[in-house]
Motif scaffolding. Structure first.
Motif, mmCIF file in Angstrom:
data_model
loop_
_atom_site.group_PDB
_atom_site.id
_atom_site.type_symbol
_atom_site.label_atom_id
_atom_site.label_comp_id
_atom_site.label_asym_id
_atom_site.label_seq_id
_atom_site.Cartn_x
_atom_site.Cartn_y
_atom_site.Cartn_z
ATOM 1 N N ASP A 1 0.829 -1.196 0.000
ATOM 2 C CA ASP A 1 0.000 0.000 0.000
ATOM 3 C C ASP A 1 0.872 1.258 0.000
ATOM 4 O OD1 ASP A 1 -2.933 1.009 0.480
ATOM 5 O OD2 ASP A 1 -1.688 2.145 1.881
ATOM 6 N N ALA A 2 2.003 1.202 0.725
ATOM 7 C CA ALA A 2 2.893 2.359 0.809
ATOM 8 C C ALA A 2 3.630 2.630 -0.503
ATOM 9 C CB ALA A 2 3.903 2.157 1.942
ATOM 10 N N LEU A 3 3.701 1.636 -1.384
ATOM 11 C CA LEU A 3 4.385 1.825 -2.664
ATOM 12 C C LEU A 3 3.585 2.703 -3.625
ATOM 13 C CD1 LEU A 3 5.673 -1.805 -3.391
ATOM 14 C CD2 LEU A 3 6.980 0.124 -2.498
ATOM 15 N N ILE A 4 2.278 2.772 -3.427
ATOM 16 C CA ILE A 4 1.405 3.524 -4.320
ATOM 17 C C ILE A 4 1.106 4.874 -3.668
ATOM 18 C CG2 ILE A 4 -0.702 3.471 -5.690
ATOM 19 C CD1 ILE A 4 1.172 1.095 -6.193
ATOM 20 N N PRO A 5 1.584 5.978 -4.212
ATOM 21 C CA PRO A 5 1.398 7.280 -3.565
ATOM 22 C C PRO A 5 -0.071 7.683 -3.497
ATOM 23 C CG PRO A 5 2.270 7.568 -5.778
ATOM 24 C CD PRO A 5 2.317 6.095 -5.496
ATOM 25 N N ARG A 6 -0.436 8.341 -2.411
ATOM 26 C CA ARG A 6 -1.816 8.811 -2.249
ATOM 27 C C ARG A 6 -2.011 10.208 -2.824
ATOM 28 N NH1 ARG A 6 -5.476 6.134 0.585
ATOM 29 N NH2 ARG A 6 -4.832 4.155 1.511
ATOM 30 N N VAL A 7 -0.927 10.924 -3.052
ATOM 31 C CA VAL A 7 -0.993 12.215 -3.718
ATOM 32 C C VAL A 7 -0.230 12.089 -5.031
ATOM 33 C CG1 VAL A 7 -0.412 14.654 -3.619
ATOM 34 C CG2 VAL A 7 -1.165 13.464 -1.543
#
Length: 233
Positions: free
Chosen positions: A51-57
């Motif tokens: 999940d942390a590999l895919i940026p939220r911004v």
């Protein structure tokens, strides 16, 4: 030294030459098979790590988790097929909403391989009306072979660009996907693989292709080095 006539004979005594030869051949074959068995090349990610590999911004877009995206049929979402699945909707004040899906497995082999939107959208009641190869330019020196699809259901028209990465290949067809797996196996390892899909609701295909391409470029910029490697190779 003379053998005690009461001691047991060596196990190979009394065997025919043919039996000895066949036994040796079988041992050699099993040894070669063990040596050639592909090994895992990439360790699995935990849910939190992936999940942390895919940026939220991503550029002007900010992510929200979503359950409204079209997913592969339930039997294809087992742990056996996808170790990790991320689905998000990205919103921006000046841009259309963008939907994103990444399905990943650290090992691709035979029945453990990424499944394409051509499977999951018809299973959800959509009709694929457009399906063409598309060159996704995410950086001046980076082009990703991908596909542009239009899926329609009633009044909803969803346009998407998706790509699959298997090892360092970007197969556009099932046959290419299996070939990429076989090539990695011959080199002695099982490749990892991801399917990344970016889509939006609308009617203008040119606008959709431009918006999705913009999002992909911003995604490449915003991702961590590990995230870029997973998504773009």
């Amino acid at each position: 030294m003379a053998q005690d006539k009461d001691s047991p004979a060596a196990p190979w005594l009394g065997m025919s030459r043919r039996s000895v030869f066949l036994g040796g051949a079988l041992l050699a074959t099993s040894g070669l098979a063990a040596l050639r068995e592909p090994v895992r090349a990439v360790k699995p990610f935990s849910e939190k790590e992936f999940d942390a590999l895919i940026p939220r911004v991503v550029g002007p877009w900010t992510a929200e988790n979503s359950s409204d995206l079209i997913l592969p049929p339930p039997d294809q979402l087992s742990q056996k097929l996808y170790e990790q699945l991320v689905t998000r909707v990205y919103l921006a004040e000046s841009k259309p909403p963008v939907m994103f899906l990444a399905a990943y497995s650290s090992i691709q082999q035979n029945n453990v391989q990424v499944h394409r939107p051509e499977v999951c959208y018809p299973a959800a009641g959509f009709v694929i009306t457009e399906n063409e190869p598309f060159t996704l330019k995410i950086a001046p020196n980076i082009e990703i072979p991908s596909r542009f699809l239009v899926a329609k259901q009633s009044r909803r028209s969803e346009m998407m660009i998706y790509w699959t990465r298997v090892d360092n290949k970007y197969p556009l067809k099932w046959s290419d996907q299996r070939l990429a797996m076989a090539e990695a196996n011959l080199k002695g390892y099982y490749p990892d693989g991801v399917l990344a899909r970016v889509s939006m609701i609308g009617l203008d295909q040119t606008e959709a292709a431009e918006t999705i391409s913009d999002f992909a470029r911003e995604l490449e910029k915003s991702a961590t080095p590990a995230g870029r490697k997973i998504l773009f190779g």
